[in-house]
Design an enzyme around this catalytic site. Structure first.
Site, short mmCIF file in Angstrom:
data_model
loop_
_atom_site.label_atom_id
_atom_site.label_comp_id
_atom_site.label_asym_id
_atom_site.label_seq_id
_atom_site.Cartn_x
_atom_site.Cartn_y
_atom_site.Cartn_z
N HIS A 261 -38.25 -14.85 34.54
CA HIS A 261 -37.80 -13.58 35.11
C HIS A 261 -38.13 -12.42 34.16
O HIS A 261 -38.77 -11.43 34.56
CB HIS A 261 -36.29 -13.65 35.37
CG HIS A 261 -35.70 -12.40 35.92
ND1 HIS A 261 -35.46 -12.21 37.26
CD2 HIS A 261 -35.31 -11.25 35.31
CE1 HIS A 261 -34.96 -11.00 37.45
NE2 HIS A 261 -34.85 -10.39 36.28
N GLU A 262 -37.73 -12.55 32.91
CA GLU A 262 -38.00 -11.48 31.94
C GLU A 262 -39.50 -11.32 31.72
O GLU A 262 -39.99 -10.21 31.48
CB GLU A 262 -37.28 -11.74 30.62
CG GLU A 262 -35.74 -11.85 30.71
CD GLU A 262 -35.08 -10.69 31.45
OE1 GLU A 262 -35.64 -9.58 31.44
OE2 GLU A 262 -33.99 -10.91 32.04
N HIS A 265 -40.82 -8.95 34.19
CA HIS A 265 -40.60 -7.56 33.76
C HIS A 265 -41.62 -7.20 32.67
O HIS A 265 -42.19 -6.11 32.67
CB HIS A 265 -39.19 -7.41 33.17
CG HIS A 265 -38.09 -7.38 34.20
ND1 HIS A 265 -38.08 -6.50 35.26
CD2 HIS A 265 -36.95 -8.12 34.33
CE1 HIS A 265 -36.97 -6.69 35.99
NE2 HIS A 265 -36.28 -7.67 35.45
N GLU A 291 -37.75 -4.99 39.52
CA GLU A 291 -37.13 -6.26 39.88
C GLU A 291 -38.05 -7.08 40.79
O GLU A 291 -38.04 -8.31 40.74
CB GLU A 291 -35.78 -5.98 40.53
CG GLU A 291 -34.79 -7.11 40.49
CD GLU A 291 -34.40 -7.59 39.09
OE1 GLU A 291 -34.64 -6.87 38.10
OE2 GLU A 291 -33.86 -8.70 39.02
#
Ligand code: ZN
Length: 497
Positions: A261-262, A265, A291
């Site tokens: 997830h990070e 980003h 997101e």
């Protein structure tokens, strides 16, 4: 040819941005490295930087340049984007009285401590006055920016420019109509995800596996790094991207998926045009778009069969003893487990959206006055029962669970779900443009997907807001249709519903 005024404005924006990156780095260091006894000095350092950064942003010369550029006839497209965003930012720093900014910062600090204490003691009543004051401050803030008539829209727009509470409400209502019954049918399925199958995954092995995954996805470790912190996050810029994770020996998927997830980003930050950093052309397009990037990699890509076709043998090689008795299907079901929980941050990708809808609906009513703060815990319990199918026994695992409101971060929750919608829309658009995408993944090659995102999303900076970007890249309006289709395709198939 850019005018001297434009060149001067850009130079000023870039200087201010560079200055702000120092604060980012100190903030990262606070989470990763800071000795416990050094917190006071760090707080003072950060406060000083914030004050100096504010002074730089608010310099009168910026206002003069903006006025000059705004009166010029139709500047080039990119310039218009930069000037428009600079005006937004300048108004925000100059229209809020210094007294108000100080009052809000002090209140946020006090409210954060009140929230921590209230959560520990399951005592909403002691926190309620702080939330009430946050709402009053929020309405004042909107008023200073000329949005007194629609304060909640102001906060939505701060996170996702161009959106309003009503627009989000329509999207969420449409999603809710089909998602709630879909979740019920998945939960009623005889197919159940296995539990307790992960035990004793050494942290060193997890770290190595995670490094290989994130490198394969395309994270550039020459201008970024990943470290351990209490809460996973991604900060910094494309020139220096700092991610964090945390490891638990019995929950190897936690670190893996939160790091992917990070990484999503981080890939976005690394793909923004570095030469334009500090201006809208080098800036992300809002929280929802950000997101969408993290969710796309975490969910559509990394929870898919093609991804695991490549990585499962590597996972087994890294953890041969721990995975010896584990079947491939159980591993895949564990990766895609749908288990309702009271806690948003623990939620799976299907039920997660319900947690967001719940918060959005309550927040909107708090702003409109339909709901009083004192009635919030009861409203939360009722909404949780209706949406998630679970009722919290305590406020600690209900209305007090999230940090956001304690810092006055209103209008932020919707971005998570808007990001999920956009991620699904991008996913289908990318597959239409690149039909062999899943075959790439099965070979461990993610470069074509990343390249597509670089071109269509990252390289655009903040030229488009979320709605315009979705329209441009997918040819469709932002909608929950693609998300519902994706959830049905992946989870409907897996759970045979
Ligand atoms: Zn995120």
């Amino acid at each position: 040819m850019s005018s001297p005024a434009y060149a001067e404005l850009v130079a000023r924006l870039q200087r201010t941005h560079l200055f702000s990156t120092v604060g980012d780095l100190l903030g990262w260091d606070e989470q990763v490295n800071l000795p416990p006894g050094s917190a006071d000095q760090r707080a003072n350092q950060l406060a000083l930087l914030a004050e100096m950064g504010h002074a730089l942003s608010a310099e009168a010369r910026n206002g003069e340049l903006l006025r000059e550029l705004e009166t010029k006839p139709a500047p080039a497209d990119g310039e218009r984007v930069v000037v428009r965003q600079a005006r937004r930012d300048y108004d925000r720093v100059t229209k809020l009285p210094a007294e108000f900014v100080r009052e809000k910062a002090e209140h946020s600090s006090r409210a954060y401590h009140a929230w921590t204490a209230a959560r520990a003691k399951n005592d909403f009543a002691s926190y309620a006055p702080f939330l009430e004051k946050h709402l009053a401050l929020a309405k004042r803030e909107a008023g200073y920016l000329g949005k007194a008539a629609a304060p909640y829209d102001y906060f939505i727009d701060q996170n996702d420019p161009g959106l309003t509470g009503d627009a989000v409400g329509r999207l969420f209502a449409e999603l809710k109509r089909e998602l709630v019954p879909f979740v019920r049918s998945v939960l009623a399925s005889p197919v159940k995800p296995p539990t307790g199958i992960f035990r004793g995954f050494p942290v060193d092995g997890q770290r190595l596996f995670l490094r290989e995954v994130t490198e394969r996805l395309g994270f550039d470790y020459r201008r970024g790094r990943i470290d351990v912190a209490v809460h996973p996050f991604c900060s910094g810029t494309g020139s220096d991207t700092r991610m964090t994770t945390r490891f638990t020996v019995d929950e190897p998927l936690d670190a893996l998926f939160s790091s992917i997830h990070e990484t999503g980003h981080g890939l976005y930050e690394q793909g923004l045009p570095v030469a334009d950093a500090g201006t809208a052309l080098g800036m992300h397009a809002g929280m929802g778009v950000h997101e969408s990037q993290s969710r796309l990699w975490e969910n559509q890509v990394a929870r898919g069969r093609a991804f695991w076709k490549f990585f499962e043998p590597k996972f087994r090689a890294q953890f041969s003893a721990q995975t010896a008795a584990l079947s491939s299907e159980d591993l895949y079901l564990a990766i895609n487990a749908v288990v309702p929980t009271l806690i948003r941050v623990d939620a799976d990708e299907v039920t997660y959206n319900l947690h967001i809808i719940l918060r959005f609906e309550l927040e909107k009513k708090l702003f409109s006055g339909e709901l009083a703060v004192k009635d919030l815990p009861a409203a939360w319990r009722e909404a949780s029962r209706e949406l998630v199918g679970l009722e919290p026994a305590t406020d600690t695992e209900g209305v007090l669970q999230d940090v956001h409101w304690s810092g006055g971060a209103f209008g932020y929750f919707p971005s998570y779900c808007l990001g999920n919608m956009m991620a699904a829309q991008l996913w289908y658009a990318a597959q239409a443009a690149l039909p062999q995408l899943e075959e790439d993944f099965a070979r461990g090659d993610f470069s074509r997907l990343l390249g597509w995102l670089r071109t269509h999303v990252h390289a655009e900076g903040r030229r488009y807001d979320l709605l315009a970007l979705v329209r441009k890249v997918t040819g469709e309006e932002l909608s929950p249709r693609a998300l519902l289709r994706y959830l049905r395709e992946r989870y409907g198939t897996l759970y045979r519903v």
